[in-house]
Design a protein around this motif. Structure first.
Motif, PDB file in Angstrom:
ATOM      1  N   UNK A  88       0.809  -1.220   0.000  1.00 59.46           N
ATOM      2  CA  UNK A  88       0.000   0.000   0.000  1.00 59.46           C
ATOM      3  C   UNK A  88       0.841   1.267   0.000  1.00 59.46           C
ATOM      4  N   UNK A  89       2.088   1.165   0.472  1.00 59.64           N
ATOM      5  CA  UNK A  89       2.972   2.335   0.511  1.00 59.64           C
ATOM      6  C   UNK A  89       3.210   2.917  -0.875  1.00 59.64           C
ATOM      7  N   UNK A  90       3.212   2.032  -1.876  1.00 59.69           N
ATOM      8  CA  UNK A  90       3.556   2.473  -3.231  1.00 59.69           C
ATOM      9  C   UNK A  90       2.336   2.602  -4.125  1.00 59.69           C
ATOM     10  N   UNK A  91       1.145   2.335  -3.581  1.00 59.46           N
ATOM     11  CA  UNK A  91      -0.073   2.368  -4.390  1.00 59.46           C
ATOM     12  C   UNK A  91      -0.496   3.813  -4.646  1.00 59.46           C
ATOM     13  N   UNK A  92      -0.893   4.101  -5.888  1.00 59.79           N
ATOM     14  CA  UNK A  92      -1.348   5.453  -6.224  1.00 59.79           C
ATOM     15  C   UNK A  92      -2.863   5.489  -6.463  1.00 59.79           C
ATOM     16  N   UNK A  93      -3.549   4.397  -6.114  1.00 64.06           N
ATOM     17  CA  UNK A  93      -5.016   4.326  -6.220  1.00 64.06           C
ATOM     18  C   UNK A  93      -5.521   4.639  -7.631  1.00 64.06           C
ATOM     19  N   UNK A  94      -4.768   4.213  -8.653  1.00 67.64           N
ATOM     20  CA  UNK A  94      -5.200   4.485 -10.029  1.00 67.64           C
ATOM     21  C   UNK A  94      -6.364   3.581 -10.418  1.00 67.64           C
ATOM     22  N   UNK A  95      -6.492   2.440  -9.720  1.00 65.27           N
ATOM     23  CA  UNK A  95      -7.619   1.547  -9.973  1.00 65.27           C
ATOM     24  C   UNK A  95      -7.470   0.658 -11.192  1.00 65.27           C
ATOM     25  N   UNK A  96      -6.296   0.655 -11.818  1.00 69.69           N
ATOM     26  CA  UNK A  96      -6.123  -0.200 -12.994  1.00 69.69           C
ATOM     27  C   UNK A  96      -6.300  -1.668 -12.640  1.00 69.69           C
ATOM     28  N   UNK A  97      -5.785  -2.079 -11.468  1.00 68.73           N
ATOM     29  CA  UNK A  97      -5.921  -3.487 -11.072  1.00 68.73           C
ATOM     30  C   UNK A  97      -7.386  -3.845 -10.824  1.00 68.73           C
ATOM     31  N   UNK A  98      -8.119  -2.913 -10.215  1.00 72.14           N
ATOM     32  CA  UNK A  98      -9.536  -3.168  -9.902  1.00 72.14           C
ATOM     33  C   UNK A  98     -10.328  -3.337 -11.200  1.00 72.14           C
ATOM     34  N   UNK A  99     -10.078  -2.431 -12.167  1.00 72.24           N
ATOM     35  CA  UNK A  99     -10.797  -2.504 -13.446  1.00 72.24           C
ATOM     36  C   UNK A  99     -10.365  -3.739 -14.245  1.00 72.24           C
ATOM     37  N   UNK A 100      -9.055  -4.060 -14.213  1.00 74.34           N
ATOM     38  CA  UNK A 100      -8.584  -5.232 -14.970  1.00 74.34           C
ATOM     39  C   UNK A 100      -9.187  -6.511 -14.408  1.00 74.34           C
ATOM     40  N   UNK A 101      -9.303  -6.594 -13.087  1.00 72.47           N
ATOM     41  CA  UNK A 101      -9.901  -7.788 -12.467  1.00 72.47           C
ATOM     42  C   UNK A 101     -11.346  -7.951 -12.927  1.00 72.47           C
ATOM     43  N   UNK A 102     -12.069  -6.827 -12.971  1.00 80.60           N
ATOM     44  CA  UNK A 102     -13.481  -6.893 -13.377  1.00 80.60           C
ATOM     45  C   UNK A 102     -13.619  -7.121 -14.873  1.00 80.60           C
ATOM     46  N   UNK A 103     -12.882  -6.322 -15.642  1.00 82.20           N
ATOM     47  CA  UNK A 103     -13.160  -6.261 -17.085  1.00 82.20           C
ATOM     48  C   UNK A 103     -12.410  -7.313 -17.899  1.00 82.20           C
ATOM     49  N   UNK A 104     -11.218  -7.715 -17.486  1.00 75.25           N
ATOM     50  CA  UNK A 104     -10.451  -8.682 -18.268  1.00 75.25           C
ATOM     51  C   UNK A 104     -10.451 -10.055 -17.597  1.00 75.25           C
ATOM     52  N   UNK A 105     -10.074 -10.087 -16.312  1.00 78.93           N
ATOM     53  CA  UNK A 105     -10.018 -11.379 -15.611  1.00 78.93           C
ATOM     54  C   UNK A 105     -11.422 -11.886 -15.264  1.00 78.93           C
ATOM     55  N   UNK A 106     -12.399 -10.997 -15.329  1.00 77.96           N
ATOM     56  CA  UNK A 106     -13.801 -11.340 -15.013  1.00 77.96           C
ATOM     57  C   UNK A 106     -13.939 -11.944 -13.623  1.00 77.96           C
ATOM     58  N   UNK A 107     -13.173 -11.458 -12.680  1.00 81.62           N
ATOM     59  CA  UNK A 107     -13.345 -11.877 -11.285  1.00 81.62           C
ATOM     60  C   UNK A 107     -13.044 -10.678 -10.396  1.00 81.62           C
ATOM     61  N   UNK A 108     -14.039 -10.207  -9.645  1.00 80.78           N
ATOM     62  CA  UNK A 108     -13.844  -8.993  -8.850  1.00 80.78           C
ATOM     63  C   UNK A 108     -13.085  -9.265  -7.552  1.00 80.78           C
ATOM     64  N   UNK A 109     -11.800  -9.650  -7.697  1.00 81.17           N
ATOM     65  CA  UNK A 109     -11.034 -10.046  -6.502  1.00 81.17           C
ATOM     66  C   UNK A 109     -10.343  -8.874  -5.830  1.00 81.17           C
ATOM     67  N   UNK A 110     -10.292  -7.719  -6.517  1.00 82.09           N
ATOM     68  CA  UNK A 110      -9.681  -6.535  -5.907  1.00 82.09           C
ATOM     69  C   UNK A 110     -10.695  -5.402  -5.908  1.00 82.09           C
ATOM     70  N   UNK A 111     -10.637  -4.563  -4.873  1.00 81.67           N
ATOM     71  CA  UNK A 111     -11.579  -3.453  -4.818  1.00 81.67           C
ATOM     72  C   UNK A 111     -11.024  -2.324  -3.978  1.00 81.67           C
ATOM     73  N   UNK A 112     -11.750  -1.219  -3.976  1.00 78.28           N
ATOM     74  CA  UNK A 112     -11.376  -0.077  -3.137  1.00 78.28           C
ATOM     75  C   UNK A 112     -12.076  -0.194  -1.793  1.00 78.28           C
ATOM     76  N   UNK A 113     -11.366   0.154  -0.720  1.00 76.00           N
ATOM     77  CA  UNK A 113     -12.044   0.362   0.561  1.00 76.00           C
ATOM     78  C   UNK A 113     -11.692   1.759   1.043  1.00 76.00           C
TER      79      UNK A 113
END
Lengths: 238, 179
Positions: free
Chosen positions: A146-171
């Protein structure tokens, strides 16, 4: 069809062509004009959150990734005002996390760092916040820092849109928003693998696949010699 | 006219940036023509003998001695340059900023796996640790920043020549690196 209609627009007085319905950023890419971006990834729906791709479009500052290009639009991409605004955005990302480049395994291949290099940022103008952030090292092969995360959300969108599994999200909300695996056990509790698009989507050193660091020596890494965006600018035949 | 004077110091740093200064190789002869070195670990001069044109600061501030030296540099140097990531943002030493000082000391001197008969050092001779490691610009005004761990010899050279000749520094893409 409206969508195939060709339109003309101008970026820093360069005449460009685009298809109706394209975003400014997509159209600029096709015309070989690089607009810096962090939260945008071509195979994902635009996020519009990082504001690094801000351009002046017909005199108004807009995110190039979410604003549709229009006929005769006049776009400023390289003006000192726009460059300084982008520098400020990048500097804020540096100070609000813990971005220790000398000891980060993504250094040299990091998009945040590469854009800072391209914009010739020597030091941020804002004071460092040194926040206290969590590390999820529960998974045997992948960790989230989390120290290096910039909250761009690319991983969250990729999980939903490409991997089709919502395993990452924002809290959390606002300044406290964080990326988190959708399991009480953390990354260990979700179905994630190093080949997943959500892992590869991270532009910084926040999602790291273990045992892959430091494979290329300094001097041969992605952004050591060529500024980020060079491959887009190479499309431009003057 | 007397040559401009230059002073350097290493605060909470590893001397890597000073190694990079020496890494300008034979250009150091040219530098010696341009400047006189004042207080610096390179010549082992401990005290300022005159006001200086340029002060190069390596390292951030982790203890009260660092703060004292940095303030003295600000007083005696016309231009202060923060050299390297530690001076800029605390660098490696600043990794302790997320951990309370007491816990750091306890882990290092009492609870560490290799500690035998542990004791937290408290000699009056030792500089007092600050609650966290501070970038130099949070203690005094810094005029210029040279990033890198360490900044390359070429970057240091370009910046020094620009400062001493009053010209703009030519900093090509390859010279600005944070690692």
């Amino acid at each position: 069809m409206m969508t195939s209609e060709k339109i003309t627009f101008y970026i820093d007085e360069i005449e460009c062509t685009a298809t109706q319905g394209q975003s400014i950023l997509e159209a600029a890419d096709e015309n070989g004009v690089y607009i810096p971006r962090l939260c945008h990834q071509p195979d994902l729906l635009p996020g519009g959150s990082c504001r690094v791709c801000t351009v002046s479009a017909n005199g108004r500052n807009q995110a190039a990734c979410t604003t549709p290009v229009a006929n005769d639009m006049i776009i400023e991409n390289g003006s000192e005002e726009i460059l300084d605004l982008r520098r400020a955005v990048i500097e804020m990302l540096f100070i609000e996390g813990n971005h220790y480049c000398p000891m980060c395994e993504r250094s040299g291949n990091c998009e945040l760092q590469a854009i800072a290099y391209r914009l010739k940022i020597l030091a941020p103008r804002f004071p460092f916040m040194f926040p206290s952030r969590k590390l999820d090292a529960t998974h045997p092969g992948i960790f989230i820092d989390g120290n290096r995360c910039i909250q761009c959300g690319r991983c969250v969108r990729a999980a939903q849109q490409i991997d089709k599994k919502p395993i990452l999200g924002f809290i959390g909300r606002g300044g406290a928003v964080r990326i988190k695996a959708s399991s009480t056990e953390g990354l260990k509790g979700v179905d994630i693998s190093p080949d997943d698009a959500c892992v590869k989507a991270c532009p910084v050193g926040a999602i790291i696949v273990k045992d892959t660091a430091y494979r290329k020596p300094i001097g041969e890494r992605m952004f050591d010699k060529q500024p980020i965006g060079s491959e887009i600018e190479a499309r431009r035949t003057s | 006219m007397a040559k401009p004077r230059i002073a350097t110091t290493s605060l909470a740093g590893c001397f890597g940036c000073h190694m990079s200064v020496l890494d300008i190789d034979e250009r150091i002869l040219k530098l010696a023509e341009l400047v006189d070195f004042d207080k610096s670990p390179i010549n082992d001069i401990k005290r300022f003998s005159a006001d200086c044109a340029v002060g190069l600061i390596e390292g951030g501030c982790c203890n009260d001695e660092n703060v004292e030296i940095l303030r003295a540099f600000r007083k005696r140097c016309k231009v202060l340059v923060a050299v390297g990531e530690c001076a800029l943002m605390g660098g490696l030493p600043a990794m302790r900023n997320g951990v309370p000082l007491k816990e750091c000391l306890r882990e290092a001197y009492l609870d560490g796996p290799s500690v035998v008969d542990g004791l937290i050092p408290a000699d009056a001779e030792l500089p007092l640790l600050l609650d966290q490691v501070y970038p130099c610009n949070e203690v005094v005004k810094i005029d210029y920043y040279l990033p890198g761990c360490p900044p390359s010899a070429d970057l240091i050279w370009e910046a020094l020549v620009a400062l001493l000749t009053g010209n703009d520094a030519d900093l090509p893409y390859e010279l600005i690196k944070y690692d």
